[in-house]
Design a protein around this motif. Structure first.
Motif, PDB file in Angstrom:
ATOM      1  N   ARG A   1       0.839  -1.207   0.000  1.00 51.02           N
ATOM      2  CA  ARG A   1       0.000   0.000   0.000  1.00 51.02           C
ATOM      3  C   ARG A   1       0.871   1.253   0.000  1.00 51.02           C
ATOM      4  NH1 ARG A   1      -4.846   1.359   4.387  1.00 51.02           N
ATOM      5  NH2 ARG A   1      -6.005   2.787   3.028  1.00 51.02           N
ATOM      6  N   MET A   2       1.916   1.250   0.818  1.00 56.68           N
ATOM      7  CA  MET A   2       2.836   2.388   0.874  1.00 56.68           C
ATOM      8  C   MET A   2       3.480   2.629  -0.491  1.00 56.68           C
ATOM      9  SD  MET A   2       6.334   2.594   3.140  1.00 56.68           S
ATOM     10  CE  MET A   2       6.969   1.138   2.272  1.00 56.68           C
ATOM     11  N   MET A   3       3.915   1.542  -1.158  1.00 49.78           N
ATOM     12  CA  MET A   3       4.560   1.692  -2.453  1.00 49.78           C
ATOM     13  C   MET A   3       3.583   2.178  -3.515  1.00 49.78           C
ATOM     14  SD  MET A   3       7.568   0.981  -1.559  1.00 49.78           S
ATOM     15  CE  MET A   3       8.422   1.024  -3.127  1.00 49.78           C
ATOM     16  N   CYS A   4       2.353   1.673  -3.492  1.00 50.25           N
ATOM     17  CA  CYS A   4       1.350   2.103  -4.469  1.00 50.25           C
ATOM     18  C   CYS A   4       0.961   3.562  -4.256  1.00 50.25           C
ATOM     19  CB  CYS A   4       0.118   1.211  -4.391  1.00 50.25           C
ATOM     20  SG  CYS A   4       0.394  -0.469  -5.002  1.00 50.25           S
ATOM     21  N   VAL A   5       0.844   3.983  -2.996  1.00 50.77           N
ATOM     22  CA  VAL A   5       0.545   5.390  -2.702  1.00 50.77           C
ATOM     23  C   VAL A   5       1.656   6.276  -3.249  1.00 50.77           C
ATOM     24  CG1 VAL A   5       0.353   7.077  -0.837  1.00 50.77           C
ATOM     25  CG2 VAL A   5      -0.900   4.924  -0.690  1.00 50.77           C
ATOM     26  N   SER A   6       2.902   5.882  -3.030  1.00 48.07           N
ATOM     27  CA  SER A   6       4.036   6.677  -3.524  1.00 48.07           C
ATOM     28  C   SER A   6       4.049   6.723  -5.050  1.00 48.07           C
ATOM     29  CB  SER A   6       5.350   6.084  -3.005  1.00 48.07           C
ATOM     30  OG  SER A   6       5.380   6.086  -1.597  1.00 48.07           O
ATOM     31  N   LEU A   7       3.792   5.574  -5.684  1.00 45.45           N
ATOM     32  CA  LEU A   7       3.783   5.533  -7.148  1.00 45.45           C
ATOM     33  C   LEU A   7       2.692   6.421  -7.736  1.00 45.45           C
ATOM     34  CD1 LEU A   7       4.447   1.762  -7.919  1.00 45.45           C
ATOM     35  CD2 LEU A   7       5.732   3.688  -8.843  1.00 45.45           C
ATOM     36  N   SER A   8       1.543   6.473  -7.076  1.00 47.22           N
ATOM     37  CA  SER A   8       0.428   7.260  -7.605  1.00 47.22           C
ATOM     38  C   SER A   8       0.706   8.760  -7.546  1.00 47.22           C
ATOM     39  CB  SER A   8      -0.857   6.938  -6.830  1.00 47.22           C
ATOM     40  OG  SER A   8      -0.765   7.386  -5.486  1.00 47.22           O
ATOM     41  N   ARG A   9       1.673   9.164  -6.704  1.00 46.06           N
ATOM     42  CA  ARG A   9       1.964  10.593  -6.536  1.00 46.06           C
ATOM     43  C   ARG A   9       3.317  10.991  -7.105  1.00 46.06           C
ATOM     44  NH1 ARG A   9       0.264  10.657  -0.105  1.00 46.06           N
ATOM     45  NH2 ARG A   9      -1.953  10.202  -0.392  1.00 46.06           N
ATOM     46  N   GLU A  10       4.148  10.012  -7.429  1.00 41.69           N
ATOM     47  CA  GLU A  10       5.533  10.293  -7.807  1.00 41.69           C
ATOM     48  C   GLU A  10       5.636  10.911  -9.194  1.00 41.69           C
ATOM     49  OE1 GLU A  10       8.833  11.201  -7.185  1.00 41.69           O
ATOM     50  OE2 GLU A  10       8.451   9.645  -5.675  1.00 41.69           O
ATOM     51  N   LYS A  11       6.450  11.963  -9.308  1.00 42.68           N
ATOM     52  CA  LYS A  11       6.687  12.624 -10.594  1.00 42.68           C
ATOM     53  C   LYS A  11       8.115  12.406 -11.086  1.00 42.68           C
ATOM     54  CE  LYS A  11       2.552  14.409 -10.420  1.00 42.68           C
ATOM     55  NZ  LYS A  11       1.493  13.841 -11.281  1.00 42.68           N
ATOM     56  N   ASP A  12       9.045  12.146 -10.165  1.00 47.41           N
ATOM     57  CA  ASP A  12      10.438  11.957 -10.543  1.00 47.41           C
ATOM     58  C   ASP A  12      10.633  10.574 -11.169  1.00 47.41           C
ATOM     59  OD1 ASP A  12      13.369  12.780 -10.294  1.00 47.41           O
ATOM     60  OD2 ASP A  12      13.359  10.875  -9.210  1.00 47.41           O
ATOM     61  N   TRP A  13      11.263  10.526 -12.347  1.00 53.51           N
ATOM     62  CA  TRP A  13      11.403   9.289 -13.106  1.00 53.51           C
ATOM     63  C   TRP A  13      12.267   8.258 -12.380  1.00 53.51           C
ATOM     64  CZ3 TRP A  13       9.481   6.173 -16.435  1.00 53.51           C
ATOM     65  CH2 TRP A  13      10.247   5.299 -17.176  1.00 53.51           C
ATOM     66  N   THR A  14      13.406   8.687 -11.852  1.00 53.30           N
ATOM     67  CA  THR A  14      14.307   7.753 -11.170  1.00 53.30           C
ATOM     68  C   THR A  14      13.663   7.188  -9.915  1.00 53.30           C
ATOM     69  OG1 THR A  14      16.250   8.948 -12.007  1.00 53.30           O
ATOM     70  CG2 THR A  14      16.583   7.492 -10.117  1.00 53.30           C
ATOM     71  N   SER A  15      13.013   8.047  -9.138  1.00 50.57           N
ATOM     72  CA  SER A  15      12.337   7.579  -7.920  1.00 50.57           C
ATOM     73  C   SER A  15      11.237   6.589  -8.266  1.00 50.57           C
ATOM     74  CB  SER A  15      11.745   8.767  -7.158  1.00 50.57           C
ATOM     75  OG  SER A  15      12.748   9.672  -6.762  1.00 50.57           O
ATOM     76  N   ARG A  16      10.519   6.890  -9.315  1.00 50.91           N
ATOM     77  CA  ARG A  16       9.430   6.008  -9.734  1.00 50.91           C
ATOM     78  C   ARG A  16       9.962   4.625 -10.151  1.00 50.91           C
ATOM     79  NH1 ARG A  16       4.199   6.469 -11.079  1.00 50.91           N
ATOM     80  NH2 ARG A  16       3.380   5.068 -12.671  1.00 50.91           N
TER      81      ARG A  16
END
Length: 486
Positions: free
Chosen positions: A416-431
């Motif tokens: 859930r934590m990873m999916c929440v981060s992915l849904s908001r992430e804009k940085d390509w490397t972080s994603r």
């Protein structure tokens, strides 16, 4: 590539399938369940500070800070290398898969304990420094506490004490590692080092296959059914299945570094790393690991771009024509009870399930000694085994149903934590890193259904470190660029 895109865009069938998938995607994303999943309530630092663990830690920390001041240790540790927590935590993570002599699990534990001591020193030296918060930390601590209780109530305390304490140290190290990473450069460097070591371990495995180095067990392959397989690569992990587990975690990281590379030299380097790791994975001849890697790859691709899932059937067909017949026959034998290793596992699972009818509440305790004390009375066909060949069943055996419930809850919170981060992430490397850490855990859990993944303690250690790095990647965009050494 551009020409292929134009051909696909001109196809009416492709456009119809794409439109249908996009419609389903919008319905799925706007559903109440998905919105609840991606917008968790009650996640925050304040919720963590109300926990029993945090309050106990605050009392202990105040006492240690007071003792540090009374002993006047400021001058002794000023500028000391022992305050570089990232270094002391990175060393065991990087070296764990490569250590293969002189009781490597205990060596990894010793290195991990130095990381513990370094973090504790920094927290005692600086009262203003706080433990970094992550949604999974409380569940990691709770799981460690339940596992410790299972160890203390083992049917064979003497036999369970060392494996139980070793497991608890490795589980809690994930919290230490998460707190050790204070900058983006530290996270990126550690991931790059992990990929490099995985490539070196894989290269050594390939050399083993070419020159016939290393131990081979007759139990690793059914010689009647797979006469063409004469050697399975264990590399530095002592067992081809454990090597496969490790590579499931490592290969997605190599893929993320490849896709995020900014120069052709870096792309070539990471492409070679991924190629070496994939070849070594094939040479393990571990069907469960292959299945886990395929699942990890599917998750990686879908999270990267959901439309790529439409190409999955073509990719599977292409693999059929590219892979050797030995690999194809080995893979297609999954589920065939005529294979000795498959029937062996089924009989073990039947015996373990019979045993758990009597020991489901608290388990029997971790370690081979406890398992071999109870399991033989329930075994089918007099099958001898050191563990249950299934991670989830073994957790039940080690510490009971509460431990399994907490472990599953921990995994739910992690995803859930990873999916929440992915849904908001804009940085390509972080994603890309978030996708890799999500896919790696997914593949690892698939393999865990056919083997006890934590039987090799170094693989267990790397799994918990992997969770910590995944949690760190979820906040990578908020981390300062910083320096390696602070």
């Amino acid at each position: 590539m551009e020409q292929m895109k134009q051909v696909l865009d001109g196809s009416l069938l492709w456009r119809a399938i794409t439109a249908m998938c996009l419609w389903f995607g919008r319905q799925w994303q706007n559903s109440g369940v998905i919105q609840w999943f991606l917008h968790p309530a009650g996640w925050g630092k304040a919720a963590s500070e109300n926990s029993v663990f945090f309050k106990l830690w605050s009392l202990v920390r105040r006492a240690l800070c007071r003792l540090y001041e009374l002993l006047r240790l400021d001058k002794l540790f000023a500028g000391s290398v022992f305050t570089q927590t990232w270094v002391w935590c990175a060393i065991p993570v990087v070296l764990a898969p490569a250590l293969c002599k002189f009781r490597p699990s205990l060596m990894v534990m010793g290195l991990a304990l130095i990381g513990y001591a370094s973090l504790l020193l920094n927290l005692v030296r600086d009262r203003k420094r706080e433990l970094a918060w992550a949604p999974i930390n409380r569940y990691i601590i709770l799981y460690a506490a339940v596992y410790l209780a299972g160890t203390l109530f083992s049917v064979n305390l003497r036999g369970s004490l060392q494996p139980g304490l070793l497991s608890v140290v490795f589980i809690l190290f994930s919290v230490v590692l998460y707190n050790a990473i204070t900058g983006r450069k530290q996270l990126d460097t550690l991931v790059a080092l992990m990929v490099l070591v995985a490539a070196l371990v894989s290269f050594y495995g390939i050399l083993q296959y070419l020159f016939g180095w290393g131990y081979q067990s007759a139990a690793w392959v059914d010689s009647d059914m797979f006469s063409s397989i004469s050697f399975r690569v264990p590399s530095t992990l002592d067992n081809p299945n454990m090597l496969g587990q490790y590579l499931i975690l490592a290969i997605p990281l190599g893929g993320a570094k490849l896709l995020s590379a900014k120069s052709w030299g870096s792309r070539a380097y990471y492409f070679c790393c991924c190629g070496v790791m994939c070849v070594c994975m094939i040479l393990t001849f571990s069907r469960g690991a292959w299945l886990g890697l395929l699942f990890a790859g599917a998750v990686f691709v879908v999270l990267l771009n959901p439309r790529f899932i439409l190409l999955a059937p073509f990719a599977l067909v292409a693999l059929y024509f590219v892979l050797p017949d030995t690999v194809i026959s080995r893979f297609t034998s999954i589920g065939n009870l005529g294979d000795n290793s498959t029937s062996y596992r089924v009989y073990i699972w039947m015996g373990v399930l019979a045993m758990l009818k009597d020991y489901w509440l608290c388990g029997i305790g971790p370690g081979d000694a406890a398992f071999n004390m109870v399991y033989p009375a329930y075994s089918y066909n007099a099958i001898v085994a050191p563990h249950s060949h299934n991670l989830f069943l073994q957790i039940l055996c080690d510490a009971g149903v509460v431990a399994l419930a907490v472990f599953l809850l921990l995994l739910f919170v992690y995803f859930r934590m990873m999916c929440v981060s992915l849904s908001r992430e804009k940085d390509w490397t972080s994603r890309l890193l978030q996708i890799a850490f999500t896919a790696g855990v997914c593949g690892f859990l698939v393999q865990a259904m056919t083997d006890y993944s934590f039987y090799n303690y170094r693989v267990m250690f790397l799994f918990w470190a992997y969770l910590a790095l995944g949690a760190a990647s979820a906040r990578r965009s908020q981390l300062p660029k910083g320096r390696l050494l602070v």
